[in-house]
Scaffold this active site. Sequence first.
Site, PDB file in Angstrom:
ATOM      1  N   HIS A 106      -5.267  -2.077 -12.563  1.00 21.14           N
ATOM      2  CA  HIS A 106      -5.990  -3.656 -12.243  1.00 21.14           C
ATOM      3  C   HIS A 106      -7.530  -3.777 -12.376  1.00 21.14           C
ATOM      4  O   HIS A 106      -7.830  -4.681 -11.769  1.00 21.14           O
ATOM      5  CB  HIS A 106      -5.164  -4.157 -11.700  1.00 21.14           C
ATOM      6  CG  HIS A 106      -3.844  -4.539 -11.809  1.00 21.14           C
ATOM      7  ND1 HIS A 106      -2.209  -4.259 -11.439  1.00 21.14           N
ATOM      8  CD2 HIS A 106      -2.439  -4.561 -12.823  1.00 21.14           C
ATOM      9  CE1 HIS A 106      -0.587  -4.761 -12.000  1.00 21.14           C
ATOM     10  NE2 HIS A 106      -1.341  -4.756 -13.104  1.00 21.14           N
ATOM     11  N   CYS A 133     -26.555 -10.929 -13.805  1.00 18.09           N
ATOM     12  CA  CYS A 133     -26.075  -9.009 -14.172  1.00 18.09           C
ATOM     13  C   CYS A 133     -27.453  -7.620 -13.887  1.00 18.09           C
ATOM     14  O   CYS A 133     -28.422  -8.628 -14.895  1.00 18.09           O
ATOM     15  CB  CYS A 133     -25.542  -9.276 -15.872  1.00 18.09           C
ATOM     16  SG  CYS A 133     -25.903  -7.264 -16.580  1.00 18.09           S
ATOM     17  N   GLY A 172       5.357   1.938  -4.015  1.00 16.00           N
ATOM     18  CA  GLY A 172       5.351   0.139  -2.771  1.00 16.00           C
ATOM     19  C   GLY A 172       5.187  -0.674  -4.261  1.00 16.00           C
ATOM     20  O   GLY A 172       3.532  -1.278  -4.070  1.00 16.00           O
ATOM     21  N   ASN A 198      11.014   2.815  -2.283  1.00 14.85           N
ATOM     22  CA  ASN A 198       9.702   1.693  -1.203  1.00 14.85           C
ATOM     23  C   ASN A 198      10.814   0.990  -0.570  1.00 14.85           C
ATOM     24  O   ASN A 198      11.336   1.315   0.250  1.00 14.85           O
ATOM     25  CB  ASN A 198      10.693   0.907  -3.604  1.00 14.85           C
ATOM     26  CG  ASN A 198       9.428  -0.544  -3.256  1.00 14.85           C
ATOM     27  OD1 ASN A 198       8.262  -0.290  -3.217  1.00 14.85           O
ATOM     28  ND2 ASN A 198      10.083  -1.925  -2.972  1.00 14.85           N
ATOM     29  N   GLU A 200      12.526  -1.937  -0.230  1.00 19.71           N
ATOM     30  CA  GLU A 200      13.457  -2.219  -0.094  1.00 19.71           C
ATOM     31  C   GLU A 200      13.736  -2.207  -1.514  1.00 19.71           C
ATOM     32  O   GLU A 200      13.454  -1.747  -2.333  1.00 19.71           O
ATOM     33  CB  GLU A 200      14.046  -3.382   0.152  1.00 19.71           C
ATOM     34  CG  GLU A 200      12.821  -4.552   0.041  1.00 19.71           C
ATOM     35  CD  GLU A 200      11.895  -5.681  -0.274  1.00 19.71           C
ATOM     36  OE1 GLU A 200      13.250  -6.120   1.416  1.00 19.71           O
ATOM     37  OE2 GLU A 200      11.050  -6.043  -0.593  1.00 19.71           O
ATOM     38  N   ALA A 216       6.537   3.500   3.145  1.00 21.69           N
ATOM     39  CA  ALA A 216       6.020   4.695   2.444  1.00 21.69           C
ATOM     40  C   ALA A 216       4.916   5.427   3.837  1.00 21.69           C
ATOM     41  O   ALA A 216       5.328   7.058   3.249  1.00 21.69           O
ATOM     42  CB  ALA A 216       4.833   3.288   1.778  1.00 21.69           C
TER      43      ALA A 216
HETATM   44  N1  APR Z   1       6.486   0.795   2.277  1.00 20.14           N
HETATM   45  C1  APR Z   1       6.916   0.689   1.460  1.00 20.14           C
HETATM   46  N2  APR Z   1       6.987  -0.377   0.462  1.00 20.14           N
HETATM   47  C2  APR Z   1       6.377  -1.580   0.494  1.00 20.14           C
HETATM   48  C3  APR Z   1       5.830  -1.396   2.193  1.00 20.14           C
HETATM   49  C4  APR Z   1       5.411  -0.524   2.590  1.00 20.14           C
HETATM   50  N3  APR Z   1       5.279  -0.082   4.282  1.00 20.14           N
HETATM   51  N4  APR Z   1       6.256  -3.158   2.188  1.00 20.14           N
HETATM   52  C5  APR Z   1       6.171  -3.862   1.363  1.00 20.14           C
HETATM   53  N5  APR Z   1       6.947  -2.983   0.330  1.00 20.14           N
HETATM   54  C6  APR Z   1       7.374  -3.082  -1.726  1.00 20.14           C
HETATM   55  C7  APR Z   1       8.077  -4.119  -0.637  1.00 20.14           C
HETATM   56  O1  APR Z   1       9.136  -4.309  -0.767  1.00 20.14           O
HETATM   57  C8  APR Z   1       7.583  -4.513  -2.922  1.00 20.14           C
HETATM   58  O2  APR Z   1       8.386  -4.217  -3.216  1.00 20.14           O
HETATM   59  O3  APR Z   1       6.310  -3.147  -1.534  1.00 20.14           O
HETATM   60  C9  APR Z   1       6.505  -3.731  -2.591  1.00 20.14           C
HETATM   61  C10 APR Z   1       4.729  -4.867  -3.193  1.00 20.14           C
HETATM   62  O4  APR Z   1       6.019  -5.886  -4.413  1.00 20.14           O
HETATM   63  P1  APR Z   1       4.223  -6.820  -4.499  1.00 20.14           P
HETATM   64  O5  APR Z   1       3.760  -7.155  -3.177  1.00 20.14           O
HETATM   65  O6  APR Z   1       5.073  -7.560  -6.049  1.00 20.14           O
HETATM   66  O7  APR Z   1       2.389  -5.517  -5.250  1.00 20.14           O
HETATM   67  P2  APR Z   1       2.871  -5.284  -6.415  1.00 20.14           P
HETATM   68  O8  APR Z   1       4.732  -4.961  -6.768  1.00 20.14           O
HETATM   69  O9  APR Z   1       2.110  -3.997  -5.763  1.00 20.14           O
HETATM   70  O10 APR Z   1       2.002  -6.039  -7.534  1.00 20.14           O
HETATM   71  C11 APR Z   1       1.764  -6.142  -9.015  1.00 20.14           C
HETATM   72  O11 APR Z   1       1.047  -8.172  -9.352  1.00 20.14           O
HETATM   73  O12 APR Z   1      -0.007  -9.652  -8.513  1.00 20.14           O
HETATM   74  C12 APR Z   1      -0.430  -9.190  -9.239  1.00 20.14           C
HETATM   75  O13 APR Z   1      -2.518  -7.560 -10.130  1.00 20.14           O
HETATM   76  C13 APR Z   1      -1.577  -7.695  -8.937  1.00 20.14           C
HETATM   77  O14 APR Z   1      -1.407  -5.366  -8.783  1.00 20.14           O
HETATM   78  C14 APR Z   1      -0.452  -6.922  -8.100  1.00 20.14           C
HETATM   79  C15 APR Z   1       0.935  -6.639  -8.982  1.00 20.14           C
HETATM   80 ZN    ZN Z   2     -24.567  -8.021 -18.792  1.00 22.10          ZN
END
Ligand code: APR
Ligand code: ZN
Length: 230
Positions: A106, A133, A172, A198, A200, A216
Site C-alpha cells: 500500500h 517534482c 494484525g 491477531n 481477535e 502481537a
Molecule cells: N495486536 C494484534 N492485533 C491487533 C492489535 C494488537 N495489539 N490491535 C489491533 N489488532 C487487530 C485488530 O483486531 C484488527 O483485526 O488489527 C486489525 C486491524 O485492522 P484494521 O484497522 O482494519 O487494519 P488493516 O487490516 O491493516 O487495514 C487494511 O485498510 O484502510 C486500509 O490501506 C489501509 O492498509 C490498510 C487496510
Molecule cells: Zn515528475
Amino acid sequence: MAKIVILTGAGISAESGLGTFRDKDGLWTRYDLNDVATPEGFARNPALVHEFYNARRKNCFESEPNPAHIALSRLENYYEGEVLIVTQNVDDLHERAGSRAVWHMHGELSRAKCADCDHRWSAPLEMTPGAPCPACNSSATRPDIVWFGEFPYHMDDIWDALRAADLFVSIGTSGNVFPAAAFVQDAARAGARTLELNLEPSMGSHDFAEARFGPASQLVPHWVDQVLGA
Ligand code: APR
Ligand code: ZN
C-alpha cells in the site's frame, strides 16, 4: 528450504502507538476515508490529504518498533529458510526493527511520487500541495500511498510468493480489504500451512488452519521462538 510469507496489517504497529483503522477509535472513525484515502479526495482537497499524511508521518517518526516487529527481524536473521514480509502498513517499523525483505503493497509514508512522471523520492516530514517534482518540476506531487481504487504494488511478485510459500502467517489485519484479505486462500490453495496471529478473530479467521488471539507484542515473539526452536 521452507519459505515463510508473512502478511502484516495495522495491528502489528498498534502497540507502537500508530493506531489502526477499524478498531473502536481507529482512523476511519475519525476521518472519512473518501476524503483522505482516494484519488478523488486528493483532487478535491489536497491540503486535507497532505495534513492527514503529515500527521501520520510525524506519528510514525516519533514511534518505535515493538517486540512483534523485532521478533520478525530475528526470524529473518536466524531462520534457515526464506522469510518475506508483505505489509499493508505504510510505516517503516519493520525496516527500523531490522527486517530487510519487506514489500509495502500500500506504499510508504516515507516516499513521495509524481503523478506526471512517476518519479519517486524520500518524502519530507511535511508535504505541501503543489510542491514541485524534483525530476520534472510538475506540481502533480503526492504521497506514495496506494489509495482505495488504485492497484496495490508488487502484486505479481506477491502472488508468486504465495504460490511458493510453505507457511503463510497473517498478523494484525482485520481481513477487510482485498486483495490482501484473499492471500490466505491463495496460499492454502497452493498447499501452504496457514496461521493467524491477531487480537481477535478477523473476517477471514475461518480460512486459517490455526489462529491465535492476543496482542502481537506477545503472540509474535512466542511464535518466533517456537519456529526457531528457542
Ligand atoms: N495486536 C494484534 N492485533 C491487533 C492489535 C494488537 N495489539 N490491535 C489491533 N489488532 C487487530 C485488530 O483486531 C484488527 O483485526 O488489527 C486489525 C486491524 O485492522 P484494521 O484497522 O482494519 O487494519 P488493516 O487490516 O491493516 O487495514 C487494511 O485498510 O484502510 C486500509 O490501506 C489501509 O492498509 C490498510 C487496510
Ligand atoms: Zn515528475
